[in-house]
Design a protein around this motif. Structure first.
Motif, PDB file in Angstrom:
ATOM      1  N   GLU A 371     -33.055 -35.029  -4.852  1.00 13.04           N
ATOM      2  CA  GLU A 371     -31.878 -35.619  -5.504  1.00 13.04           C
ATOM      3  C   GLU A 371     -32.278 -36.534  -6.660  1.00 13.04           C
ATOM      4  O   GLU A 371     -31.561 -36.618  -7.666  1.00 13.04           O
ATOM      5  CB  GLU A 371     -31.035 -36.390  -4.480  1.00 13.04           C
ATOM      6  N   ALA A 372     -33.412 -37.218  -6.522  1.00 12.99           N
ATOM      7  CA  ALA A 372     -33.901 -38.051  -7.627  1.00 12.99           C
ATOM      8  C   ALA A 372     -34.221 -37.178  -8.845  1.00 12.99           C
ATOM      9  O   ALA A 372     -33.928 -37.545  -9.993  1.00 12.99           O
ATOM     10  CB  ALA A 372     -35.135 -38.837  -7.188  1.00 12.99           C
ATOM     11  N   THR A 373     -34.821 -36.020  -8.577  1.00 13.08           N
ATOM     12  CA  THR A 373     -35.134 -35.088  -9.666  1.00 13.08           C
ATOM     13  C   THR A 373     -33.857 -34.568 -10.322  1.00 13.08           C
ATOM     14  O   THR A 373     -33.787 -34.421 -11.546  1.00 13.08           O
ATOM     15  CB  THR A 373     -35.968 -33.908  -9.126  1.00 13.08           C
ATOM     16  N   GLU A 374     -32.833 -34.310  -9.509  1.00 10.17           N
ATOM     17  CA  GLU A 374     -31.559 -33.829 -10.034  1.00 10.17           C
ATOM     18  C   GLU A 374     -30.922 -34.872 -10.965  1.00 10.17           C
ATOM     19  O   GLU A 374     -30.265 -34.516 -11.953  1.00 10.17           O
ATOM     20  CB  GLU A 374     -30.598 -33.509  -8.884  1.00 10.17           C
ATOM     21  N   ILE A 375     -31.116 -36.151 -10.673  1.00 12.00           N
ATOM     22  CA  ILE A 375     -30.590 -37.201 -11.551  1.00 12.00           C
ATOM     23  C   ILE A 375     -31.268 -37.138 -12.918  1.00 12.00           C
ATOM     24  O   ILE A 375     -30.621 -37.231 -13.964  1.00 12.00           O
ATOM     25  CB  ILE A 375     -30.804 -38.600 -10.923  1.00 12.00           C
ATOM     26  N   VAL A 376     -32.586 -36.957 -12.902  1.00 12.74           N
ATOM     27  CA  VAL A 376     -33.346 -36.875 -14.160  1.00 12.74           C
ATOM     28  C   VAL A 376     -32.847 -35.695 -14.997  1.00 12.74           C
ATOM     29  O   VAL A 376     -32.629 -35.811 -16.214  1.00 12.74           O
ATOM     30  CB  VAL A 376     -34.853 -36.744 -13.874  1.00 12.74           C
ATOM     31  N   ILE A 377     -32.642 -34.547 -14.346  1.00 11.68           N
ATOM     32  CA  ILE A 377     -32.174 -33.356 -15.069  1.00 11.68           C
ATOM     33  C   ILE A 377     -30.763 -33.592 -15.621  1.00 11.68           C
ATOM     34  O   ILE A 377     -30.463 -33.280 -16.770  1.00 11.68           O
ATOM     35  CB  ILE A 377     -32.200 -32.125 -14.140  1.00 11.68           C
ATOM     36  N   ALA A 378     -29.899 -34.168 -14.787  1.00 10.73           N
ATOM     37  CA  ALA A 378     -28.511 -34.400 -15.200  1.00 10.73           C
ATOM     38  C   ALA A 378     -28.423 -35.393 -16.346  1.00 10.73           C
ATOM     39  O   ALA A 378     -27.518 -35.314 -17.186  1.00 10.73           O
ATOM     40  CB  ALA A 378     -27.691 -34.896 -14.012  1.00 10.73           C
ATOM     41  N   ASN A 381     -28.219 -34.026 -19.697  1.00 12.49           N
ATOM     42  CA  ASN A 381     -26.997 -33.277 -19.999  1.00 12.49           C
ATOM     43  C   ASN A 381     -25.944 -34.247 -20.531  1.00 12.49           C
ATOM     44  O   ASN A 381     -25.723 -35.310 -19.945  1.00 12.49           O
ATOM     45  CB  ASN A 381     -26.494 -32.602 -18.718  1.00 12.49           C
ATOM     46  N   PRO A 382     -25.289 -33.959 -21.640  1.00 10.95           N
ATOM     47  CA  PRO A 382     -24.284 -34.871 -22.200  1.00 10.95           C
ATOM     48  C   PRO A 382     -23.045 -35.044 -21.319  1.00 10.95           C
ATOM     49  O   PRO A 382     -22.257 -35.962 -21.544  1.00 10.95           O
ATOM     50  CB  PRO A 382     -23.914 -34.220 -23.543  1.00 10.95           C
ATOM     51  N   ASP A 383     -22.875 -34.202 -20.308  1.00 14.72           N
ATOM     52  CA  ASP A 383     -21.708 -34.300 -19.429  1.00 14.72           C
ATOM     53  C   ASP A 383     -21.935 -35.427 -18.416  1.00 14.72           C
ATOM     54  O   ASP A 383     -22.737 -35.293 -17.498  1.00 14.72           O
ATOM     55  CB  ASP A 383     -21.496 -32.967 -18.705  1.00 14.72           C
ATOM     56  N   SER A 384     -21.215 -36.527 -18.552  1.00 19.71           N
ATOM     57  CA  SER A 384     -21.426 -37.685 -17.682  1.00 19.71           C
ATOM     58  C   SER A 384     -20.985 -37.427 -16.248  1.00 19.71           C
ATOM     59  O   SER A 384     -21.446 -38.079 -15.316  1.00 19.71           O
ATOM     60  CB  SER A 384     -20.688 -38.909 -18.234  1.00 19.71           C
ATOM     61  N   ASP A 385     -20.072 -36.464 -16.047  1.00 20.94           N
ATOM     62  CA  ASP A 385     -19.622 -36.166 -14.686  1.00 20.94           C
ATOM     63  C   ASP A 385     -20.763 -35.665 -13.820  1.00 20.94           C
ATOM     64  O   ASP A 385     -20.862 -35.980 -12.634  1.00 20.94           O
ATOM     65  CB  ASP A 385     -18.510 -35.109 -14.711  1.00 20.94           C
ATOM     66  N   GLU A 386     -21.654 -34.877 -14.408  1.00 22.82           N
ATOM     67  CA  GLU A 386     -22.760 -34.305 -13.637  1.00 22.82           C
ATOM     68  C   GLU A 386     -23.675 -35.396 -13.089  1.00 22.82           C
ATOM     69  O   GLU A 386     -24.067 -35.367 -11.921  1.00 22.82           O
ATOM     70  CB  GLU A 386     -23.561 -33.333 -14.504  1.00 22.82           C
ATOM     71  N   ILE A 387     -24.009 -36.371 -13.914  1.00 21.81           N
ATOM     72  CA  ILE A 387     -24.902 -37.437 -13.444  1.00 21.81           C
ATOM     73  C   ILE A 387     -24.207 -38.280 -12.383  1.00 21.81           C
ATOM     74  O   ILE A 387     -24.844 -38.775 -11.446  1.00 21.81           O
ATOM     75  CB  ILE A 387     -25.410 -38.300 -14.622  1.00 21.81           C
ATOM     76  N   LYS A 388     -22.892 -38.425 -12.493  1.00 21.44           N
ATOM     77  CA  LYS A 388     -22.141 -39.166 -11.474  1.00 21.44           C
ATOM     78  C   LYS A 388     -22.278 -38.500 -10.105  1.00 21.44           C
ATOM     79  O   LYS A 388     -22.521 -39.153  -9.095  1.00 21.44           O
ATOM     80  CB  LYS A 388     -20.661 -39.233 -11.888  1.00 21.44           C
ATOM     81  N   TYR A 389     -22.152 -37.166 -10.087  1.00 28.85           N
ATOM     82  CA  TYR A 389     -22.280 -36.422  -8.826  1.00 28.85           C
ATOM     83  C   TYR A 389     -23.697 -36.517  -8.260  1.00 28.85           C
ATOM     84  O   TYR A 389     -23.895 -36.686  -7.042  1.00 28.85           O
ATOM     85  CB  TYR A 389     -21.894 -34.956  -9.031  1.00 28.85           C
ATOM     86  N   GLU A 390     -24.678 -36.405  -9.138  1.00 30.26           N
ATOM     87  CA  GLU A 390     -26.072 -36.418  -8.672  1.00 30.26           C
ATOM     88  C   GLU A 390     -26.472 -37.797  -8.131  1.00 30.26           C
ATOM     89  O   GLU A 390     -27.193 -37.896  -7.139  1.00 30.26           O
ATOM     90  CB  GLU A 390     -27.019 -36.011  -9.798  1.00 30.26           C
ATOM     91  N   ILE A 391     -26.007 -38.856  -8.799  1.00 23.86           N
ATOM     92  CA  ILE A 391     -26.301 -40.209  -8.302  1.00 23.86           C
ATOM     93  C   ILE A 391     -25.647 -40.424  -6.936  1.00 23.86           C
ATOM     94  O   ILE A 391     -26.245 -41.014  -6.031  1.00 23.86           O
ATOM     95  CB  ILE A 391     -25.830 -41.279  -9.316  1.00 23.86           C
TER      96      ILE A 391
END
Length: 420
Positions: A371-378, A381-391
């Motif tokens: 999940e930490a890696t997914e945050i880095v990938i997100a 990405n300019p889509d802020s929703d994705e990083i919200k989900y990953e965090i």
């Protein structure tokens, strides 16, 4: 202003309850001395230190069971503000230096037992050179020589000193603080003492101690026609409104002097200290005056229920209510954490949380890493929703790890607060 600290020592058999009592009753710090660890040669009871630190707001000094740097680290990581050592400093002087270099000298106290040490002043000078940040001076009896030695150490060694006494007499405690000019005094009598009463005795003798003192005189308050001022009382941590009562000048001054909420009963026409009959005391944390000077707001530590009905708060009757989102962002983490704890303790079939606990620590760590890696990938990405989900995913798995390893949000927030 520099205050003299009063530090009660906790009863080993009832440490947690005594710690809670002194946390509310006016102690500046508390000391937990694990005498069994010292006598039996085992490690200190870290679980007890952790539990005490979770339940108190004042600093804890951990004593007993120190033999190596790892012991000191465990005590400090468990929440202790300072660690006190005695035999370890005598047997391994370099440990004092190692500990001071690693954790800071201000967190390292060394005990000098004046009934055993033949050259206490010289030893105190050596301890300062080694890196000790504070000295605890023990003795068997309060004799004039003790006062003289303390004063000589104070004059020769520029380190804070904690003196000690078995006395419960306020006058004797004040006398020792005054004659030694020590920064702190440790109380070794294990019966519960009224620390605020001792502090009031100290104030009478002109000894600076940390007590409540109102910034505005009661005479400046705007009172109602009965000569009273309303006081709204709320829990100092949750902010929940507990009750409302009235104060007159006498009850206000008694609250300030004792640290226990005291009100004026309009029906009985007399003072009443909350909890005198029920045991549900309210210990004062702060007292505020509103802009019109006609209402007080008290923040308290509530023991038991605030309401005479047994309800936690007197305000439990809904009159009107609109549906709304009352999610408190500050409580979400604790509530989610509690759900995870409950799921671990009461497993449910098909629960993903229970699946993680069943698989064990390696699986949990793997998910935290993923999940930490997914945050880095997100984050790329300019889509802020994705990083919200990953965090959110990461924080959930992190809390599973915290529960698995017995780390609470209180542990984390205290650690962060200490770094400020």
């Amino acid at each position: 202003m520099s205050y003299k600290k009063i530090i009660p020592c906790l009863d080993l058999e009832n440490a947690l309850e005594m710690a809670k009592f002194y946390n509310d009753a006016g102690a500046d710090e508390i000391a937990y001395f694990d005498s069994k660890a010292t006598k039996e040669g085992r490690e200190a009871n870290i679980a007890v230190i952790k539990e005490i630190c979770k339940n108190v707001d004042i600093p804890l000094i951990a004593c007993g069971g120190v033999r190596r740097l790892e012991d000191i680290k465990k005590m400090l990581y468990a929440g202790a503000s300072k660690v006190c050592m005695k035999s370890a400093a005598l047997n391994t002087p370099e440990l004092v230096t190692e500990a001071a270099d690693r954790f800071g000298s201000e967190r390292i106290i060394v005990t000098i037992d004046l009934s055993e040490c033949k050259e206490p002043v010289a030893y105190a000078e050596q301890l300062k050179e080694l890196g000790a940040g504070e000295l605890l001076l023990l003795h068997n009896n309060m004799v004039p020589e003790y006062m003289d030695i303390v004063n000589e150490i104070k004059n020769r060694v520029a380190l804070p000193v904690i003196v000690s006494t078995y006395s419960t007499n306020g006058e004797a405690i004040c006398e020792m603080l005054e004659k030694t000019n020590a920064e702190s005094i440790s109380l070794y009598n294990l019966k519960q003492m009224d620390i605020m009463e001792i502090k009031q005795e100290c104030r009478k003798e002109g000894i600076p101690v940390n007590t409540f003192e109102s910034a505005v005189s009661f005479d400046e308050f705007k009172l109602n026609s009965d000569g009273l001022i309303p006081c709204i009382t709320q829990h100092y941590k949750t902010g929940e409104v507990l009750m409302m009562a009235y104060m007159n000048k006498e009850s206000f001054e008694k609250t300030i002097a004792t640290g226990r909420m005291t009100y004026y009963s309009r029906s009985r026409q007399e003072l009443w200290t909350k909890g005198e009959t029920s045991g549900h005391f309210q210990f004062l944390k702060s007292l505020k005056l509103d802009c019109d000077k006609d209402t007080l707001l008290a923040e308290v530590s509530q023991i038991g229920a605030a309401c005479h009905t047994g309800s936690p708060t007197c305000f439990f009757t809904d009159l009107v209510k609109k549906e709304y989102d009352n999610t408190n962002p500050l409580k979400v983490f604790e509530e989610e954490y509690d759900i995870i704890v409950d799921r671990r303790n009461h497993p449910k079939e098909g629960s993903y949380t229970n699946y993680l606990f069943d698989k064990g620590i390696d699986k949990i760590l793997k998910k935290v890493g993923e999940e930490a890696t997914e945050i880095v990938i997100a984050a790329k990405n300019p889509d802020s929703d994705e990083i919200k989900y990953e965090i959110s995913d990461f924080l959930y798995h992190l809390m599973v790890l915290m529960v698995e390893r017995g780390v609470s949000w209180t542990d984390i927030t205290k650690e962060l607060a200490d770094r400020r």
